[in-house]
Motif scaffolding. Structure first.
Motif, PDB file in Angstrom:
ATOM      1  N   ARG A 188     -35.867 -18.093 -29.548  1.00  0.00           N
ATOM      2  CA  ARG A 188     -34.727 -17.471 -30.222  1.00  0.00           C
ATOM      3  C   ARG A 188     -35.111 -17.811 -31.631  1.00  0.00           C
ATOM      4  O   ARG A 188     -36.127 -18.484 -32.087  1.00  0.00           O
ATOM      5  N   LYS A 190     -35.035 -18.979 -35.296  1.00  0.00           N
ATOM      6  CA  LYS A 190     -34.985 -20.154 -36.086  1.00  0.00           C
ATOM      7  C   LYS A 190     -33.685 -20.002 -37.355  1.00  0.00           C
ATOM      8  O   LYS A 190     -33.242 -21.072 -37.746  1.00  0.00           O
ATOM      9  N   ALA A 215     -29.057 -17.200 -36.536  1.00  0.00           N
ATOM     10  CA  ALA A 215     -29.831 -18.404 -35.936  1.00  0.00           C
ATOM     11  C   ALA A 215     -29.569 -18.655 -34.580  1.00  0.00           C
ATOM     12  O   ALA A 215     -28.306 -18.714 -34.322  1.00  0.00           O
ATOM     13  N   GLY A 216     -30.509 -18.965 -33.782  1.00  0.00           N
ATOM     14  CA  GLY A 216     -30.305 -19.086 -32.389  1.00  0.00           C
ATOM     15  C   GLY A 216     -29.908 -17.983 -31.338  1.00  0.00           C
ATOM     16  O   GLY A 216     -30.003 -17.982 -30.138  1.00  0.00           O
ATOM     17  N   GLN A 217     -30.083 -16.711 -31.926  1.00  0.00           N
ATOM     18  CA  GLN A 217     -30.195 -15.422 -31.277  1.00  0.00           C
ATOM     19  C   GLN A 217     -31.479 -15.569 -30.465  1.00  0.00           C
ATOM     20  O   GLN A 217     -32.345 -15.375 -30.961  1.00  0.00           O
TER      21      GLN A 217
END
Length: 380
Positions: A188, A190, A215-217
């Motif tokens: 994922r 950052k 972020a987190g995708q």
């Protein structure tokens, strides 16, 4: 030169009395002087040192006066040393001491390692108690091998000890392949940014260049479907380089009290030998000082032989507080350097694209704010 002269011989003169009868009696007795030359009133010659007392006894019977002119050979050179009791006592003590010292480390052989690897390996072994002068046991050798492996620099290590020589053999650790270093839970982002380029090693790429990600995708997945709908799982590995903004704020005082070196230095030494550590007398340690440790092994001058001991030198460089004054330009340069260090600590592979900074002075302090536009791998 006769062979006997190499070990022990005497050069003598024979005068008065019946010298001719002396030579005849010496030949009958099995004494064979050599180098016989005529002299006024007699002759001169040489003989083995152990034959001279018998020759002197024959000369007394024939009223011939013998005089030793010179002593020749190695025996007479070594005899003064042989008469020194301290030399033999030292040799008697040295041999058992040498045999006893074979259970201690005299020398660590790191010839199979590079210079940097050898220095780091010696530091690890020192913490495990395997420095020169330390006693060696199987438990210490095993602990030293595990310590080298746990350091992360070596993938294989072996320690062999025999008669004071510690042989260190190790193989450098190789980095894991990208696939083996992948994750089974997907990769994922950052941080948010715009994807510039991708490089898939294993798994399934979920983004493409030009795409905006948050972020987190998810960037790289672990499953892909075949034509018949069968899912195939593989570790997720690869890189996704994206462009994003990174901000930082720094505060730098224009006046600051810092510790400056005065040039004075004190040294303290600790000697490790025969399994014990001895501290040598040293000057008192200064209150404010920068401490640097150095380890070395003394050697015998000229011969270059290592001794079964090691020395730890503690150097304390004296410091004193001084007021450091900076200009606004110097403070801004220092803040910029600190921000760059923080940037590359967070993103080691960052490519600098643009920078926007702002500096303001509030009293005795400079406030620095910067925003960098960078490109870096955002896989987390």
């Amino acid at each position: 030169m006769e062979p006997v002269s190499l070990w022990a011989a005497v050069e003598f003169t024979a005068c008065n009395g019946s010298t001719e009868a002396l030579l005849t009696a010496a030949a009958r007795a099995g004494l064979h002087p050599y180098g016989v030359t005529a002299l006024p009133g007699g002759f001169g010659g040489r003989c083995a040192a152990w034959q001279y007392p018998r020759l002197a006894a024959l000369a007394r019977k024939r009223r011939v006066r013998l005089r030793i002119r010179r002593k020749l050979g190695l025996y007479f050179c070594l005899r003064p040393l042989l008469r020194r009791a301290g030399l033999w006592a030292g040799l008697t003590v040295f041999v058992p001491l040498l045999l006893f010292a074979q259970q201690f480390v005299w020398y660590a052989d790191t010839s199979s390692l590079t210079t940097g690897q050898a220095a780091r390996a010696c530091a690890v072994l020192r913490e495990a108690g395997l420095q020169p002068g330390a006693a060696v046991t199987e438990a210490k050798l095993t602990a030293g091998e595990y310590a080298l492996l746990h350091s992360g620099e070596f993938s294989w290590a072996s320690l062999n000890f025999a008669k004071g020589r510690l042989v260190v053999e190790a193989a450098a650790a190789k980095p894991k392949p990208d696939i083996a270093a992948g994750t089974l839970h997907g990769i994922r982002a950052k941080c948010s940014g715009t994807v510039l380029r991708t490089n898939l090693t294993s798994g399934t790429m979920l983004v493409q260049p030009g795409q905006q990600v948050e972020a987190g995708q998810g960037l790289i997945g672990t499953a892909r479907a075949e034509r018949d709908g069968t899912l195939i799982f593989a570790p997720a590995a690869g890189t996704v380089v994206a462009q994003f903004e990174w901000s930082d704020t720094r505060t730098v005082p224009l006046e600051e009290t810092v510790q400056q070196y005065t040039g004075a230095c004190t040294r303290a030494y600790r000697v490790a030998a025969f399994g014990h550590t001895f501290s040598l007398p040293a000057a008192p340690a200064p209150e404010h000082a920068a401490v640097i440790l150095r380890h070395f092994q003394p050697e015998v001058p000229l011969l270059g032989l290592a001794l079964p001991c090691s020395v730890e030198e503690t150097c304390r460089y004296v410091q004193q507080p001084e007021t450091l004054r900076r200009t606004e330009a110097q403070a801004a340069a220092l803040a910029r350097l600190q921000s760059l260090q923080a940037l590359y600590a967070a993103w080691p592979d960052a490519e600098h694209i643009a920078r926007k900074e702002d500096c303001t002075v509030n009293g005795n302090v400079l406030d620095y704010t910067v925003t960098y536009t960078v490109a870096a791998d955002i896989c987390g």
